[in-house]
Design a protein around this motif. Structure first.
Motif, PDB file in Angstrom:
ATOM      1  N   ASN A 143       0.839  -1.206   0.000  1.00 48.23           N
ATOM      2  CA  ASN A 143       0.000   0.000   0.000  1.00 48.23           C
ATOM      3  C   ASN A 143       0.870   1.250   0.000  1.00 48.23           C
ATOM      4  N   ALA A 147       0.888   4.252  -2.827  1.00 48.64           N
ATOM      5  CA  ALA A 147       0.683   5.659  -2.461  1.00 48.64           C
ATOM      6  C   ALA A 147       1.888   6.495  -2.849  1.00 48.64           C
ATOM      7  N   TRP A 148       3.086   5.924  -2.670  1.00 46.85           N
ATOM      8  CA  TRP A 148       4.301   6.655  -2.987  1.00 46.85           C
ATOM      9  C   TRP A 148       4.391   6.917  -4.494  1.00 46.85           C
ATOM     10  N   LEU A 178       1.885   9.752  -5.384  1.00 40.42           N
ATOM     11  CA  LEU A 178       2.294  11.077  -4.927  1.00 40.42           C
ATOM     12  C   LEU A 178       3.528  11.566  -5.661  1.00 40.42           C
ATOM     13  N   CYS A 212       0.542  -1.660  -9.301  1.00 38.63           N
ATOM     14  CA  CYS A 212       1.603  -0.674  -9.124  1.00 38.63           C
ATOM     15  C   CYS A 212       2.536  -0.690 -10.330  1.00 38.63           C
TER      16      CYS A 212
END
Lengths: 88, 109, 168
Positions: A61, A65-66, A69, B68
């Motif tokens: 997570n 998020a990194w 951002l 990701c």
């Protein structure tokens, strides 16, 4: 097994310090911005490695998020370098 | 078995990451640095996430790693493009041994 | 219709990110699903207008071409990385950088976006800017041709054929 992962972790730490060297040395503001962008991407990889080493779920997570951002911050800095507003 | 495959893929990714960062330090001007760092670090991090996908057995971590990786693959070239354009418009010159700069020529007219 | 597709995509993204299954008992956590529905609905209301135009007809054929495109992109990506590693490790740094101008015949916005991102990920090239009438400025780490025709043939044409089948 975990020794190899720690070796990988060490190599990625060296990568982070290379980026930090460029952030500190970079002669102009765009150079620093490039290094910050790359540092963000390397840290995402670092979080993925941590998720494997510790077996904890929440590091992934943090990685997502990194990544989000870091992308938004890089776009904002690039727009600032162009000398325009963010909404153009 | 899957652990060894994952480890090999992560090793490839880490090596690419490392050479990308060496390029970031070694190349002479911002555009060359951006080229080296963007290509190598993007693919390297995607390989690390792919290795995490293969190594981690649990479904939530694997799907998050895949999302990701897709996200980084989509956004990293865009960020590089925005940075190159911003650097050029803010007046950073190319390396002195550069061959040609059509962008600068067209901006003058 | 467009908003419905966006809603479904947003909800699937939420589902994959949150993964609302209890790891011990394998039950679905209903409160997470309801929160996801609310978030996807709000996203659809706010960003319903932003979604880019996608051509309607032949969507299956386009998807197949896109799947064919992925290995090509991956192969060029790998070549690009090996190229960068070679240039970084070589003691004299064999680079000959410059910004060249190329012409593309693609016209839709999504096709040009995909082309720019592909160019950035492939060996030795980085998109810097683009003009309204279809010219791209490309930073090339090893300039082999400075005139528009020749540079376009080397850089752009290898992606153009397949991208036109996907997006136009």
């Amino acid at each position: 097994m975990s020794l190899i992962y720690q070796l990988f972790f060490g190599i990625l730490m060296v990568c982070c310090f290379l980026c930090l060297y460029r952030i500190g040395r970079g002669p102009s503001a765009p150079d620093r911005t490039v290094a910050i962008d790359i540092l963000g991407t390397v840290v995402v990889g670092l979080c993925a490695l941590l998720a494997i080493i510790t077996g904890k779920d929440f590091y992934m997570n943090i990685a997502i998020a990194w990544a989000l951002l870091s992308f938004i911050g890089t776009i904002a800095l690039a727009k600032h370098l162009e000398g325009r507003g963010f909404d153009e | 078995m899957s652990e060894i495959v994952g480890m090999v893929i992560i090793a490839i990714g880490v090596v690419f990451d490392f050479f990308g960062c060496v390029g970031l330090v070694r190349f002479p001007d911002i555009y060359n640095r951006l080229q080296a760092a963007t290509k190598c670090v993007t693919l390297g991090t995607c390989f690390i996430l792919l290795g995490a996908l293969i190594t981690c057995g649990s479904a939530p971590t694997a799907t998050k790693a895949a999302l990701c990786a897709i996200f980084i693959l989509l956004t990293s070239p865009t960020a590089a493009h925005a940075l190159a354009r911003g650097a050029h418009l803010s007046g950073v010159k190319l390396w002195e041994k550069s061959v040609v700069d059509k962008y600068e020529d067209d901006k003058k007219h | 219709m467009r908003r419905l597709v966006l809603f479904i995509i947003a909800f699937i993204a939420w589902f994959l990110l949150v993964w609302p299954f209890d790891t011990l008992t394998n039950h679905l956590r209903w409160q997470s699903v309801i929160a996801g529905l609310v978030v996807a609905l709000l996203t659809t209301i706010i960003f319903g207008e932003v979604r880019p135009r996608v051509p309607r007809q032949g969507i299956i054929k386009r998807c197949l071409w896109a799947i064919c495109y992925l290995p090509v992109l991956f192969w060029y990506c790998l070549l690009a990385n090996l190229d960068v590693v070679y240039r970084v490790l070589h003691p004299e740094m064999p680079i000959k950088p410059g910004i060249v101008k190329v012409k593309t015949s693609l016209s839709t916005a999504s096709a040009i976006t995909a082309l720019c991102n592909s160019i950035t990920l492939t060996p030795g090239t980085l998109t810097v800017d683009l003009t309204e009438d279809g010219y791209l400025y490309i930073h090339w780490i090893n300039v082999r041709a400075t005139d528009i025709e020749k540079a376009s043939r080397i850089i752009v044409s290898r992606f153009e054929r397949i991208l036109r089948r996907i997006f136009e």
